[in-house]
Motif scaffolding. Structure first.
Motif, PDB file in Angstrom:
ATOM      1  N   ALA A 197       0.811  -1.214   0.000  1.00 53.47           N
ATOM      2  CA  ALA A 197       0.000   0.000   0.000  1.00 53.47           C
ATOM      3  C   ALA A 197       0.847   1.268   0.000  1.00 53.47           C
ATOM      4  O   ALA A 197       0.405   2.323  -0.458  1.00 53.47           O
ATOM      5  N   LYS A 198       2.083   1.167   0.511  1.00 52.90           N
ATOM      6  CA  LYS A 198       2.956   2.337   0.575  1.00 52.90           C
ATOM      7  C   LYS A 198       3.708   2.579  -0.732  1.00 52.90           C
ATOM      8  O   LYS A 198       4.315   3.640  -0.911  1.00 52.90           O
ATOM      9  N   LEU A 199       3.696   1.597  -1.624  1.00 55.30           N
ATOM     10  CA  LEU A 199       4.427   1.742  -2.883  1.00 55.30           C
ATOM     11  C   LEU A 199       3.659   2.654  -3.832  1.00 55.30           C
ATOM     12  O   LEU A 199       2.449   2.534  -3.996  1.00 55.30           O
ATOM     13  N   LYS A 200       4.373   3.561  -4.475  1.00 52.98           N
ATOM     14  CA  LYS A 200       3.727   4.514  -5.378  1.00 52.98           C
ATOM     15  C   LYS A 200       3.558   3.943  -6.788  1.00 52.98           C
ATOM     16  O   LYS A 200       2.638   4.326  -7.497  1.00 52.98           O
ATOM     17  N   HIS A 201       4.464   3.048  -7.177  1.00 51.37           N
ATOM     18  CA  HIS A 201       4.416   2.564  -8.555  1.00 51.37           C
ATOM     19  C   HIS A 201       4.945   1.137  -8.654  1.00 51.37           C
ATOM     20  O   HIS A 201       6.130   0.892  -8.446  1.00 51.37           O
ATOM     21  N   VAL A 202       4.044   0.208  -8.929  1.00 48.99           N
ATOM     22  CA  VAL A 202       4.401  -1.196  -9.125  1.00 48.99           C
ATOM     23  C   VAL A 202       4.247  -1.528 -10.608  1.00 48.99           C
ATOM     24  O   VAL A 202       3.235  -1.195 -11.223  1.00 48.99           O
ATOM     25  N   VAL A 203       5.250  -2.176 -11.174  1.00 47.18           N
ATOM     26  CA  VAL A 203       5.232  -2.559 -12.585  1.00 47.18           C
ATOM     27  C   VAL A 203       5.268  -4.082 -12.673  1.00 47.18           C
ATOM     28  O   VAL A 203       6.097  -4.733 -12.033  1.00 47.18           O
ATOM     29  N   ALA A 204       4.354  -4.656 -13.468  1.00 50.83           N
ATOM     30  CA  ALA A 204       4.302  -6.097 -13.678  1.00 50.83           C
ATOM     31  C   ALA A 204       4.527  -6.380 -15.158  1.00 50.83           C
ATOM     32  O   ALA A 204       3.954  -5.713 -16.018  1.00 50.83           O
ATOM     33  N   LEU A 205       5.367  -7.370 -15.452  1.00 50.81           N
ATOM     34  CA  LEU A 205       5.678  -7.732 -16.827  1.00 50.81           C
ATOM     35  C   LEU A 205       5.234  -9.153 -17.109  1.00 50.81           C
ATOM     36  O   LEU A 205       5.411 -10.050 -16.274  1.00 50.81           O
ATOM     37  N   GLY A 206       4.661  -9.375 -18.294  1.00 55.94           N
ATOM     38  CA  GLY A 206       4.257 -10.725 -18.658  1.00 55.94           C
ATOM     39  C   GLY A 206       3.229 -10.710 -19.761  1.00 55.94           C
ATOM     40  O   GLY A 206       3.116  -9.753 -20.534  1.00 55.94           O
ATOM     41  N   GLY A 207       2.473 -11.782 -19.836  1.00 52.48           N
ATOM     42  CA  GLY A 207       1.474 -11.878 -20.894  1.00 52.48           C
ATOM     43  C   GLY A 207       0.315 -12.763 -20.478  1.00 52.48           C
ATOM     44  O   GLY A 207       0.428 -13.589 -19.565  1.00 52.48           O
ATOM     45  N   GLY A 208      -0.796 -12.557 -21.138  1.00 49.67           N
ATOM     46  CA  GLY A 208      -1.939 -13.444 -21.000  1.00 49.67           C
ATOM     47  C   GLY A 208      -2.511 -13.547 -19.605  1.00 49.67           C
ATOM     48  O   GLY A 208      -2.557 -12.589 -18.844  1.00 49.67           O
ATOM     49  N   HIS A 209      -2.916 -14.769 -19.260  1.00 53.05           N
ATOM     50  CA  HIS A 209      -3.602 -15.009 -17.989  1.00 53.05           C
ATOM     51  C   HIS A 209      -2.715 -14.709 -16.786  1.00 53.05           C
ATOM     52  O   HIS A 209      -3.184 -14.212 -15.767  1.00 53.05           O
ATOM     53  N   GLY A 210      -1.420 -15.016 -16.895  1.00 54.02           N
ATOM     54  CA  GLY A 210      -0.529 -14.829 -15.753  1.00 54.02           C
ATOM     55  C   GLY A 210      -0.410 -13.383 -15.333  1.00 54.02           C
ATOM     56  O   GLY A 210      -0.537 -13.051 -14.149  1.00 54.02           O
ATOM     57  N   LEU A 211      -0.160 -12.501 -16.294  1.00 52.16           N
ATOM     58  CA  LEU A 211      -0.049 -11.077 -15.981  1.00 52.16           C
ATOM     59  C   LEU A 211      -1.375 -10.540 -15.454  1.00 52.16           C
ATOM     60  O   LEU A 211      -1.405  -9.769 -14.488  1.00 52.16           O
ATOM     61  N   GLY A 212      -2.469 -10.948 -16.079  1.00 53.47           N
ATOM     62  CA  GLY A 212      -3.780 -10.505 -15.615  1.00 53.47           C
ATOM     63  C   GLY A 212      -4.044 -10.921 -14.186  1.00 53.47           C
ATOM     64  O   GLY A 212      -4.612 -10.165 -13.387  1.00 53.47           O
ATOM     65  N   ARG A 213      -3.620 -12.138 -13.848  1.00 57.03           N
ATOM     66  CA  ARG A 213      -3.823 -12.646 -12.480  1.00 57.03           C
ATOM     67  C   ARG A 213      -3.014 -11.827 -11.473  1.00 57.03           C
ATOM     68  O   ARG A 213      -3.512 -11.444 -10.401  1.00 57.03           O
ATOM     69  N   ALA A 214      -1.751 -11.581 -11.809  1.00 53.31           N
ATOM     70  CA  ALA A 214      -0.894 -10.810 -10.908  1.00 53.31           C
ATOM     71  C   ALA A 214      -1.429  -9.398 -10.723  1.00 53.31           C
ATOM     72  O   ALA A 214      -1.459  -8.869  -9.603  1.00 53.31           O
TER      73      ALA A 214
ATOM     74  N   ALA B 269       9.574   2.793 -11.141  1.00 54.29           N
ATOM     75  CA  ALA B 269       8.995   1.727 -10.319  1.00 54.29           C
ATOM     76  C   ALA B 269       9.637   1.630  -8.937  1.00 54.29           C
ATOM     77  O   ALA B 269      10.839   1.817  -8.774  1.00 54.29           O
ATOM     78  N   ASP B 270       8.793   1.312  -7.953  1.00 56.65           N
ATOM     79  CA  ASP B 270       9.260   0.957  -6.609  1.00 56.65           C
ATOM     80  C   ASP B 270       9.410  -0.554  -6.470  1.00 56.65           C
ATOM     81  O   ASP B 270      10.101  -1.037  -5.573  1.00 56.65           O
ATOM     82  N   LEU B 271       8.719  -1.283  -7.335  1.00 58.22           N
ATOM     83  CA  LEU B 271       8.727  -2.743  -7.307  1.00 58.22           C
ATOM     84  C   LEU B 271       8.417  -3.232  -8.711  1.00 58.22           C
ATOM     85  O   LEU B 271       7.539  -2.687  -9.391  1.00 58.22           O
ATOM     86  N   ILE B 272       9.135  -4.276  -9.159  1.00 59.66           N
ATOM     87  CA  ILE B 272       8.921  -4.847 -10.489  1.00 59.66           C
ATOM     88  C   ILE B 272       8.636  -6.341 -10.332  1.00 59.66           C
ATOM     89  O   ILE B 272       9.370  -7.053  -9.639  1.00 59.66           O
TER      90      ILE B 272
ATOM     91  N   SER C  12      17.344   0.037 -13.100  1.00 65.15           N
ATOM     92  CA  SER C  12      16.366   0.277 -12.039  1.00 65.15           C
ATOM     93  C   SER C  12      16.896  -0.198 -10.684  1.00 65.15           C
ATOM     94  O   SER C  12      17.561  -1.231 -10.588  1.00 65.15           O
ATOM     95  N   ARG C  13      16.579   0.574  -9.652  1.00 62.27           N
ATOM     96  CA  ARG C  13      16.951   0.171  -8.295  1.00 62.27           C
ATOM     97  C   ARG C  13      15.811  -0.549  -7.575  1.00 62.27           C
ATOM     98  O   ARG C  13      15.955  -0.947  -6.418  1.00 62.27           O
ATOM     99  N   ALA C  14      14.688  -0.693  -8.267  1.00 59.63           N
ATOM    100  CA  ALA C  14      13.541  -1.367  -7.653  1.00 59.63           C
ATOM    101  C   ALA C  14      13.800  -2.857  -7.517  1.00 59.63           C
ATOM    102  O   ALA C  14      14.402  -3.473  -8.401  1.00 59.63           O
ATOM    103  N   PRO C  15      13.341  -3.483  -6.433  1.00 56.30           N
ATOM    104  CA  PRO C  15      13.446  -4.940  -6.317  1.00 56.30           C
ATOM    105  C   PRO C  15      12.697  -5.618  -7.467  1.00 56.30           C
ATOM    106  O   PRO C  15      11.624  -5.165  -7.875  1.00 56.30           O
ATOM    107  N   LEU C  16      13.277  -6.678  -7.992  1.00 55.10           N
ATOM    108  CA  LEU C  16      12.661  -7.460  -9.073  1.00 55.10           C
ATOM    109  C   LEU C  16      12.275  -8.819  -8.510  1.00 55.10           C
ATOM    110  O   LEU C  16      13.125  -9.559  -8.002  1.00 55.10           O
ATOM    111  N   ILE C  17      10.984  -9.131  -8.589  1.00 53.63           N
ATOM    112  CA  ILE C  17      10.450 -10.379  -8.031  1.00 53.63           C
ATOM    113  C   ILE C  17       9.919 -11.257  -9.160  1.00 53.63           C
ATOM    114  O   ILE C  17       9.156 -10.795 -10.010  1.00 53.63           O
ATOM    115  N   TYR C  18      10.324 -12.511  -9.147  1.00 57.15           N
ATOM    116  CA  TYR C  18       9.813 -13.489 -10.120  1.00 57.15           C
ATOM    117  C   TYR C  18       8.744 -14.350  -9.462  1.00 57.15           C
ATOM    118  O   TYR C  18       8.947 -14.899  -8.379  1.00 57.15           O
TER     119      TYR C  18
END
Length: 303
Positions: free
Chosen positions: A7-24, A183-186, A213-219
């Motif tokens: 909730a404190k993050l100002k900008h979250v970026v998600a990368l992907g395609g199809g159902h997976g990205l939509g779910r995230a 991004a604050d989180l990717i 980017s200095r944002a944490p990258l989560i897989y």
């Protein structure tokens, strides 16, 4: 940042395609306009493939799928966007959402404008950006040296290709690079590894943005076995190696979200949250509440 939370993050970026990205993205939809998805645009199958063959343009299928999962309330517009034609005529099998995006693209200066018009129609707050606004296909070099063209053909490979690339060479959408920079989180994944995740990492300007980017990258790892035989046989450590080799940075991925069946030993000292994540109705899909809970836990560790 002390005790970081989603909730404190100002900008979250998600990368992907199809159902997976939509779910995230739907798991994080409460972030509203602070959430941006960067969508793979190499699909050449089904309704999308037929439209590309006859009309040209970028692949719309993954963007449409994401939008469907982000619609905040059911409406006539949402029902129209999801409608798929039946019967045996020329429209049979086509999704009206794909046709709407194609038409708006023809009427707009650029594909991103078409997406924004549909977002407004469906009242979707989160932003969606195509990885590139130039038509592009996935290609692979098979183990025997044969060059394979198109996402569908790559998905049908029985063995892992010795090389992946984009044809032709294209550039990332400028707004996608800006989103990563801010991004604050990717997040990367879940999704079909070779055809939803890797195409994004074949764009040199996008991988440069990820390195800088200095944002944490989560897989976020998949829960079920992939339909692609080549991808299904990949271990977690192999996926991490391939993604980080494409990004060009040593251990650029900071954290992992894993289901119970993932081999946490492959995490290689990365921070990882491993817990049940499966949706009750479709076990290979992530449950939105459980996924958000796992991300909340990991953000508090990597932040």
């Amino acid at each position: 940042m002390g005790n970081p939370t989603l909730a404190k993050l100002k900008h979250v970026v998600a990368l992907g395609g199809g159902h997976g990205l939509g779910r995230a993205m739907s798991a994080l939809s409460s972030l509203g306009s602070g959430l941006t998805g960067i969508v793979t645009t190499t699909d050449n199958g089904g309704s999308t493939g037929r439209i590309r063959l006859t009309q040209g343009g970028i692949a719309w299928g993954d963007t449409r799928t994401c939008l469907n999962q982000l619609v905040p309330e059911r409406s006539i517009a949402a029902a129209m966007f999801e409608y798929r034609f039946s019967g045996r005529g020329e429209l049979a099998g086509h999704n009206l959402g794909n046709l709407m995006l194609t038409a708006l693209d023809d009427l707009s200066v650029r594909p991103l404008e078409a997406i924004n018009l549909i977002r407004s129609l469906l009242k979707v707050e989160a932003q969606l950006i195509p990885m590139s606004e130039q038509p592009v296909d996935l290609q692979a070099e098979a183990a025997g040296g044969e060059i394979i063209y198109g996402e569908v053909a790559v998905d049908n490979l029985r063995e892992l290709p010795i090389g992946l690339g984009l044809c032709p060479t294209v550039t990332a959408t400028p707004e996608a690079l800006e989103a990563i920079s801010a991004a604050d989180l990717i997040l990367l994944g879940p999704g079909s590894f070779l055809t939803s995740l890797m195409p994004l990492l074949l764009l040199p300007d996008l991988t440069q943005a990820l390195r800088q980017s200095r944002a944490p990258l989560i897989y976020i790892d998949n829960l079920g076995r992939e339909l692609s035989v080549a991808a299904a046989n990949l271990r977690l450590r192999q996926k991490l190696d391939l993604m980080e080799r494409a990004i060009g940075g040593q251990q650029r991925i900071d954290g992992l979200i894993l289901g119970p069946d993932s081999d946490a030993a492959d995490a290689r000292q990365r921070l990882a949250i491993q817990q049940p994540l499966a949706a009750l109705d479709i076990p290979h899909h992530h449950d939105r509440v459980l996924l958000r809970d796992a991300l909340e836990k990991l953000v508090s560790l990597v932040g």
